[in-house]
Design a protein around this motif. Structure first.
Motif, PDB file in Angstrom:
ATOM      1  N   ASP A  88      88.333 -40.698  33.267  1.00  0.00           N
ATOM      2  CA  ASP A  88      88.046 -40.436  31.734  1.00  0.00           C
ATOM      3  C   ASP A  88      89.018 -40.485  30.718  1.00  0.00           C
ATOM      4  N   ALA A  89      90.204 -40.023  31.166  1.00  0.00           N
ATOM      5  CA  ALA A  89      91.424 -40.297  30.112  1.00  0.00           C
ATOM      6  C   ALA A  89      91.738 -41.434  30.112  1.00  0.00           C
ATOM      7  N   SER A  90      91.700 -42.280  30.983  1.00  0.00           N
ATOM      8  CA  SER A  90      92.077 -43.775  30.743  1.00  0.00           C
ATOM      9  C   SER A  90      91.065 -44.503  29.996  1.00  0.00           C
ATOM     10  N   LEU A  91      89.807 -44.410  30.248  1.00  0.00           N
ATOM     11  CA  LEU A  91      88.696 -44.683  29.336  1.00  0.00           C
ATOM     12  C   LEU A  91      89.207 -44.536  27.779  1.00  0.00           C
ATOM     13  N   SER A  92      89.472 -42.986  27.561  1.00  0.00           N
ATOM     14  CA  SER A  92      89.574 -42.528  26.297  1.00  0.00           C
ATOM     15  C   SER A  92      90.811 -43.222  25.719  1.00  0.00           C
ATOM     16  N   ARG A  93      91.927 -43.424  26.428  1.00  0.00           N
ATOM     17  CA  ARG A  93      93.039 -44.119  25.840  1.00  0.00           C
ATOM     18  C   ARG A  93      92.837 -45.597  25.387  1.00  0.00           C
ATOM     19  N   LEU A  94      92.179 -46.185  26.300  1.00  0.00           N
ATOM     20  CA  LEU A  94      91.837 -47.767  26.152  1.00  0.00           C
ATOM     21  C   LEU A  94      90.791 -47.736  24.902  1.00  0.00           C
ATOM     22  N   GLY A  95      89.996 -46.796  24.730  1.00  0.00           N
ATOM     23  CA  GLY A  95      88.951 -46.678  23.853  1.00  0.00           C
ATOM     24  C   GLY A  95      87.722 -47.642  24.084  1.00  0.00           C
ATOM     25  N   LEU A  96      87.545 -47.740  25.647  1.00  0.00           N
ATOM     26  CA  LEU A  96      86.496 -48.612  26.057  1.00  0.00           C
ATOM     27  C   LEU A  96      85.257 -47.653  26.591  1.00  0.00           C
ATOM     28  N   ASP A  97      84.133 -48.354  26.749  1.00  0.00           N
ATOM     29  CA  ASP A  97      83.019 -47.544  27.507  1.00  0.00           C
ATOM     30  C   ASP A  97      83.148 -47.826  29.051  1.00  0.00           C
TER      31      ASP A  97
ATOM     32  N   ASN B 157     103.519 -49.370  23.770  1.00  0.00           N
ATOM     33  CA  ASN B 157     102.258 -49.675  23.045  1.00  0.00           C
ATOM     34  C   ASN B 157     102.371 -50.595  21.795  1.00  0.00           C
ATOM     35  N   ASP B 158     103.113 -50.731  21.122  1.00  0.00           N
ATOM     36  CA  ASP B 158     103.196 -51.551  20.013  1.00  0.00           C
ATOM     37  C   ASP B 158     103.536 -53.041  20.604  1.00  0.00           C
ATOM     38  N   GLU B 159     104.302 -53.311  21.345  1.00  0.00           N
ATOM     39  CA  GLU B 159     104.678 -54.672  22.306  1.00  0.00           C
ATOM     40  C   GLU B 159     103.279 -55.031  22.639  1.00  0.00           C
ATOM     41  N   THR B 160     102.557 -54.010  23.483  1.00  0.00           N
ATOM     42  CA  THR B 160     101.289 -54.438  24.201  1.00  0.00           C
ATOM     43  C   THR B 160     100.197 -54.701  23.292  1.00  0.00           C
ATOM     44  N   GLU B 161     100.096 -54.189  22.214  1.00  0.00           N
ATOM     45  CA  GLU B 161      99.158 -54.537  21.202  1.00  0.00           C
ATOM     46  C   GLU B 161      99.175 -55.729  20.616  1.00  0.00           C
TER      47      GLU B 161
ATOM     48  N   GLU C  17      98.159 -47.885  27.698  1.00  0.00           N
ATOM     49  CA  GLU C  17      96.750 -48.103  27.812  1.00  0.00           C
ATOM     50  C   GLU C  17      96.255 -48.112  26.261  1.00  0.00           C
ATOM     51  N   GLU C  18      96.828 -47.489  25.394  1.00  0.00           N
ATOM     52  CA  GLU C  18      96.236 -47.351  23.877  1.00  0.00           C
ATOM     53  C   GLU C  18      96.463 -48.610  23.528  1.00  0.00           C
ATOM     54  N   GLY C  19      97.767 -49.306  23.631  1.00  0.00           N
ATOM     55  CA  GLY C  19      98.124 -50.694  23.070  1.00  0.00           C
ATOM     56  C   GLY C  19      97.251 -51.516  23.618  1.00  0.00           C
ATOM     57  N   VAL C  20      96.744 -51.577  24.753  1.00  0.00           N
ATOM     58  CA  VAL C  20      95.667 -52.346  25.277  1.00  0.00           C
ATOM     59  C   VAL C  20      94.693 -52.459  24.533  1.00  0.00           C
ATOM     60  N   GLY C  21      94.204 -51.071  24.369  1.00  0.00           N
ATOM     61  CA  GLY C  21      92.836 -51.208  23.654  1.00  0.00           C
ATOM     62  C   GLY C  21      92.851 -51.366  22.058  1.00  0.00           C
ATOM     63  N   ARG C  22      93.974 -51.211  21.782  1.00  0.00           N
ATOM     64  CA  ARG C  22      94.208 -51.731  20.116  1.00  0.00           C
ATOM     65  C   ARG C  22      94.273 -53.223  19.916  1.00  0.00           C
ATOM     66  N   GLY C  23      94.902 -53.826  21.003  1.00  0.00           N
ATOM     67  CA  GLY C  23      95.062 -55.294  21.173  1.00  0.00           C
ATOM     68  C   GLY C  23      93.634 -55.950  21.203  1.00  0.00           C
TER      69      GLY C  23
ATOM     70  N   GLY D 254      94.466 -67.888  25.090  1.00  0.00           N
ATOM     71  CA  GLY D 254      93.181 -68.057  25.707  1.00  0.00           C
ATOM     72  C   GLY D 254      92.955 -67.203  27.027  1.00  0.00           C
ATOM     73  N   TYR D 255      93.801 -66.191  27.001  1.00  0.00           N
ATOM     74  CA  TYR D 255      93.561 -65.557  28.382  1.00  0.00           C
ATOM     75  C   TYR D 255      92.032 -64.598  28.082  1.00  0.00           C
ATOM     76  N   ARG D 256      91.496 -64.306  29.282  1.00  0.00           N
ATOM     77  CA  ARG D 256      90.645 -63.348  29.442  1.00  0.00           C
ATOM     78  C   ARG D 256      90.650 -62.181  30.348  1.00  0.00           C
ATOM     79  N   HIS D 257      91.891 -61.958  30.645  1.00  0.00           N
ATOM     80  CA  HIS D 257      92.183 -60.599  31.930  1.00  0.00           C
ATOM     81  C   HIS D 257      93.329 -59.913  31.558  1.00  0.00           C
ATOM     82  N   ILE D 258      93.244 -58.821  31.341  1.00  0.00           N
ATOM     83  CA  ILE D 258      94.293 -57.773  30.931  1.00  0.00           C
ATOM     84  C   ILE D 258      94.409 -56.931  31.908  1.00  0.00           C
ATOM     85  N   ASP D 259      95.887 -56.720  32.537  1.00  0.00           N
ATOM     86  CA  ASP D 259      96.176 -55.620  33.631  1.00  0.00           C
ATOM     87  C   ASP D 259      96.948 -54.588  32.813  1.00  0.00           C
ATOM     88  N   THR D 260      96.493 -53.359  33.051  1.00  0.00           N
ATOM     89  CA  THR D 260      97.479 -52.139  32.822  1.00  0.00           C
ATOM     90  C   THR D 260      97.384 -51.115  33.908  1.00  0.00           C
TER      91      THR D 260
END
Length: 291
Positions: A92-101, A26-30, A54-60, A41-47
């Motif tokens: 639902d759980a993935s969205l929650s971990r990502l912190g995204l709608d 998670n920390d490396e991912t963030e 997924e939490e690290g992606v959301g934090r990043g 300049g990336y605009r695309h993240i795959d997890t």
């Protein structure tokens, strides 16, 4: 520099080059996600749920200065969550971990070996797409016979099939079937995997990054073998998601829009096709399947 985009059958578009985060904490991912978005300049993240980051992606994403609507986010359903109700709960759980709608793409990670369950899982994916909480839905590791099931079923087709794909395993049959049905193809392990032993039953370690053909082509353009490989995916119309947690590699992997492989280069790279894999063949993979 603007990354090219590919039109999906969902009516949305996907940046052709993205950052993969498999095997990152998670920390490396963030850190990697924030650097990729703000500095490279990336605009695309795959997890994926199975990556555990997924939490690290959301934090990043939250730590970056890039608006959410400008970022394409993919995550995936893990094998143990196949089935209708379980897939809905897992999303639902993935969205929650990502912190995204919402996510831009939600994928079935593996087809597993149970056709009835595969189709019930796809029913759930259609419901998720109808809710607009996933802008597009798709699959990973689907062979042509898996895709044919969905064609025969009617209803929505996957927007994307993400498969192991690199010059050792160019996946011509999958690409031909996908093109016929308007499905985009995305490459995982696009650089051929790691130098360690492969993790599938018949897989082998990666030799592409040391391959003399790719080294020679790269030297002609002042590029690394990894950059040649990424360019190969782009010129073949594939979506490519090289993974790294190192700033220099993340930056280098997107510096591939200032050169072009010739027909001769592509013909030389085509000679590397030997059918070897990094991971499991999808018809032999049933890890974590629901009991």
């Amino acid at each position: 520099m603007t990354t090219p985009e590919i039109d999906l059958n969902s009516g949305t578009v996907i940046p052709q080059l993205g950052l993969g985060v498999w095997q990152a904490t998670n920390d490396e991912t963030e850190h990697a996600v924030r650097f990729a978005l703000d500095d490279a300049g990336y605009r695309h993240i795959d997890t994926a749920a199975a990556y555990g980051n997924e939490e690290g992606v959301g934090r990043g994403i939250a730590a970056s200065s890039v608006p959410r609507e400008d970022i394409f986010v993919t995550t995936k359903l893990w094998n143990s969550d196949h089935g209708y109700e379980s897939a809905l709960r897992a999303f639902d759980a993935s969205l929650s971990r990502l912190g995204l709608d919402y996510v831009d793409l939600y994928l079935i990670h593996w087809p597993l070996q149970d056709q009835e369950t595969r189709l019930r899982t796809w029913d759930a994916f259609e419901k998720i797409a109808e809710s607009s909480r996933a802008k597009a839905i798709g699959v990973c590791n689907y062979e042509p016979h898996h895709l044919q099931e969905l064609v025969d079923r009617g209803g929505m087709l996957p927007a994307v099939d993400q498969v192991e794909l690199h010059p050792h395993l160019p996946q011509h049959a999958i690409r031909d079937f996908a093109a016929l049905h308007g499905i985009a193809v995305e490459s995982w392990s696009p650089l051929g995997g790691t130098s360690n032993a492969g993790w599938g039953d018949a897989s082998k370690p990666n030799t592409l990054l040391d391959d003399p053909v790719l080294t020679r082509i790269g030297e002609a353009y002042g590029k690394s073998p990894a950059q040649v490989l990424i360019r190969w995916h782009l010129q073949n119309g594939l979506i490519v998601i090289p993974k790294s947690v190192h700033d220099s590699r993340i930056a280098q992997n997107i510096e591939v829009f200032d050169f072009h492989l010739t027909d001769g280069d592509l013909a030389d790279i085509a000679t590397l096709d030997d059918g070897t894999r990094v991971g499991f063949h999808p018809d032999e993979m049933n890890m974590g399947a629901p009991e």
